[in-house]
Design a protein around this motif. Structure first.
Motif, short mmCIF file in Angstrom:
data_model
loop_
_atom_site.label_atom_id
_atom_site.label_comp_id
_atom_site.label_asym_id
_atom_site.label_seq_id
_atom_site.Cartn_x
_atom_site.Cartn_y
_atom_site.Cartn_z
N ASP A 1 -7.32 5.09 1.22
CA ASP A 1 -7.01 4.40 -0.05
C ASP A 1 -5.72 3.59 0.09
OD1 ASP A 1 -9.15 5.65 -1.14
OD2 ASP A 1 -8.01 7.09 -2.35
N ALA A 2 -4.71 4.19 0.74
CA ALA A 2 -3.40 3.51 0.86
C ALA A 2 -3.51 2.28 1.75
CB ALA A 2 -2.37 4.49 1.43
N PHE A 3 -4.23 2.39 2.87
CA PHE A 3 -4.36 1.24 3.78
C PHE A 3 -5.19 0.14 3.13
CE2 PHE A 3 -6.33 -0.67 7.75
CZ PHE A 3 -5.21 -1.43 8.06
N GLU A 4 -6.25 0.53 2.42
CA GLU A 4 -7.06 -0.48 1.74
C GLU A 4 -6.25 -1.17 0.64
OE1 GLU A 4 -10.69 1.57 0.66
OE2 GLU A 4 -11.60 1.04 2.60
N ALA A 5 -5.37 -0.42 -0.01
CA ALA A 5 -4.51 -1.05 -1.03
C ALA A 5 -3.60 -2.08 -0.36
CB ALA A 5 -3.70 0.02 -1.76
N ALA A 6 -3.10 -1.76 0.83
CA ALA A 6 -2.23 -2.70 1.55
C ALA A 6 -2.99 -3.97 1.90
CB ALA A 6 -1.70 -2.03 2.82
N THR B 1 -5.61 -5.15 0.48
CA THR B 1 -5.95 -5.86 -0.76
C THR B 1 -4.80 -6.75 -1.19
OG1 THR B 1 -7.48 -4.11 -1.38
CG2 THR B 1 -6.61 -5.48 -3.18
N VAL B 2 -3.57 -6.25 -1.05
CA VAL B 2 -2.39 -7.07 -1.36
C VAL B 2 -2.33 -8.29 -0.44
CG1 VAL B 2 0.14 -7.10 -1.16
CG2 VAL B 2 -1.00 -5.18 -2.27
N LEU B 3 -2.57 -8.08 0.85
CA LEU B 3 -2.40 -9.17 1.81
C LEU B 3 -3.55 -10.18 1.76
CD1 LEU B 3 -1.09 -7.15 4.89
CD2 LEU B 3 0.23 -8.31 3.11
N GLU B 4 -4.77 -9.71 1.51
CA GLU B 4 -5.94 -10.60 1.51
C GLU B 4 -6.13 -11.30 0.18
OE1 GLU B 4 -7.89 -11.56 3.82
OE2 GLU B 4 -8.27 -10.00 5.30
N GLY C 1 -11.66 -2.23 11.55
CA GLY C 1 -12.00 -3.55 11.01
C GLY C 1 -12.04 -3.46 9.50
N HIS C 2 -12.10 -4.62 8.85
CA HIS C 2 -12.22 -4.58 7.38
C HIS C 2 -12.94 -5.81 6.86
CE1 HIS C 2 -8.61 -7.25 7.35
NE2 HIS C 2 -9.08 -7.66 6.18
N VAL C 3 -13.43 -5.68 5.64
CA VAL C 3 -13.96 -6.83 4.91
C VAL C 3 -13.24 -6.89 3.57
CG1 VAL C 3 -16.01 -8.01 4.02
CG2 VAL C 3 -16.26 -6.38 5.91
N ALA C 4 -12.71 -8.06 3.21
CA ALA C 4 -12.16 -8.27 1.87
C ALA C 4 -13.13 -9.19 1.14
CB ALA C 4 -10.78 -8.91 1.95
N GLY D 1 0.79 -1.23 0.00
CA GLY D 1 0.00 0.00 0.00
C GLY D 1 0.82 1.27 0.00
N GLN D 2 2.14 1.15 -0.03
CA GLN D 2 2.97 2.36 0.00
C GLN D 2 3.28 2.80 -1.44
OE1 GLN D 2 6.14 2.45 2.78
NE2 GLN D 2 4.89 1.58 4.41
#
Ligand code: PLP
Length: 376
Positions: free
Chosen positions: A56-61, A63-66, A208-211, A18-19
């Motif tokens: 946006d940046a944290f969600e991109a991170a 997304t990569v991990l999930e 929290g998050h949902v992927a 996400g960076q």
């Protein structure tokens, strides 16, 4: 982001996820951008309830991990609420764990009483699903490993049965984190988590998050979030992104500590019913070996009763009393005090921190020994 390659290990992925591409004179991770509205120009961002650059940046991170588009919420419960409300059709039947985080059961019972819902124990879910239990069910929520005893269910088997039944599957992956388990790869439609816990690990925020595997379902979650206003602010999100870089290191030390405590306490005369999926004797061991990507940092055990818990904790200088888990500090929770779990008065859930292993083992063994001498 483009610095990451498919073959990179977890430590490499969490540092860069996400960076932005490095820019001379700029920080590796840009600081939080504080704004409600933005100056509006054609096509530019305009209002933070919809999205903001820190988010946006944290969600991109994530997304990569999930391995699927991720949508972040202000707490784990907000993420679970979003999941249920945005993915269940009117009157859709729901199955939830009978023994997962009690907040999920309370949410459904108290705030969604109109839903047709069934509760099934985690270790029964695979049999329930393969025996046709999911026919006519719209959404199955499982929590594996679950947050109290680390019971697990076989996700490949459950998701295969759910697909045949046309039922969506959501996995509460709070205990595992995407480094410990990848629900979407195992066939789940959603991975949902409290990021208050190990993912961020510093005990200083709620998130929290949902992927989602299907981008359309992620878009639906995002629309729900914008409409209901459950958008997290920049400061929490930035803290979370900053903390992500150490996730691999933290999980390693937490797991090392948990294994050492499990080995040291398993045969201790003042300790009963010790659960740690890394132990070959644990009921979750075989599934943990197959399904988890790494050992995790939590265990549980029982001492005689409530007063034994108090004596244990009075004598354990490194065990902080707290209900939450996954943080830098070793914490112990007497679960019976909250009334939501079917556990004895002497049941302790231990979340290992990143202290030195030898110190922690000495401390816990001395505290357990103190129960033996005071009982004598
Ligand atoms: N899911 C699990 C497994 C949890 O343990 C928790 C909290 O303890 C939640 C969800 C809710 O998360 P939050 O407290 O961030 O709302």
């Amino acid at each position: 982001m483009t610095r990451l390659e498919e073959s990179d290990g977890d430590g490499t992925r969490v540092v860069a996820a996400g960076q932005p591409e490095p820019v001379p004179g700029e920080p590796f991770l840009p600081g939080p951008v504080f704004a409600g509205p933005y100056h509006v120009a054609d096509g530019s961002r305009f209002y933070s309830r919809y999205e903001h650059p820190t988010l946006d940046a944290f969600e991109a991170a994530l997304t990569v991990l999930e391995g699927g588009p991720s949508v972040v919420f202000p707490s784990g419960m907000a993420a679970i609420t979003a999941l249920l409300q945005s993915s269940l059709p009117p009157g859709g039947r729901l199955v939830i764990p009978a023994d997962g985080y009690f907040g999920t059961r309370t949410l459904v019972r108290e705030e969604m009483a109109q839903l047709p819902v069934q509760e099934v124990a985690t270790t029964d879910i695979a049999g329930f699903a393969s025996g046709g239990g999911l026919d006519g069910v719209a959404l199955l929520v499982v929590e594996t490993p679950n947050n109290t005893r680390y019971d697990m269910c076989d996700l490949a088997a459950v998701t295969a049965a759910a697909q045949r039944a046309g039922c969506l599957v959501a996995v509460d992956n709070t205990v595992g984190t995407p480094l410990g388990q990848r629900p979407l790869e195992l066939g789940a439609d959603f991975s949902v988590a409290s990021d208050t816990k190990a993912l961020t690990g510093h005990s200083d925020l709620l998130l929290g998050h949902v992927a989602a595997r299907d981008p359309d379902r992620a878009a639906r979650l995002r629309a729900w979030r914008t409409r209901t206003g459950a958008t997290p602010g920049p400061f929490e999100v930035w803290l979370a992104h900053r903390s992500l870089a150490t996730l691999d290191l933290r999980l390693h030390r937490q797991a090392t500590n948990a294994r050492a405590l499990a080995d040291a306490l398993a045969g201790h005369p003042a300790v009963a019913g010790l659960r740690y999926p890394g132990l070959p004797t644990d009921p979750s061991h075989e599934l943990a070996q197959r399904q988890l990507r790494r050992p995790l940092g939590m265990l549980s055990f029982e001492v005689a009763d409530r007063s034994a818990v108090d004596r244990f904790l009075d004598n354990a200088r490194l065990a902080l009393r707290a209900t939450s888990f996954g943080g830098l500090h070793t914490t112990v929770d007497r679960r019976a005090q909250w009334g939501g779990d079917a556990v004895s008065d002497g049941f302790l859930r231990v979340s290992c921190g990143i202290e030195d292993t030898a110190d922690l083992v000495d401390d816990f063994v001395a505290a357990a020994d103190s129960l033996r001498s005071s009982a004598a």
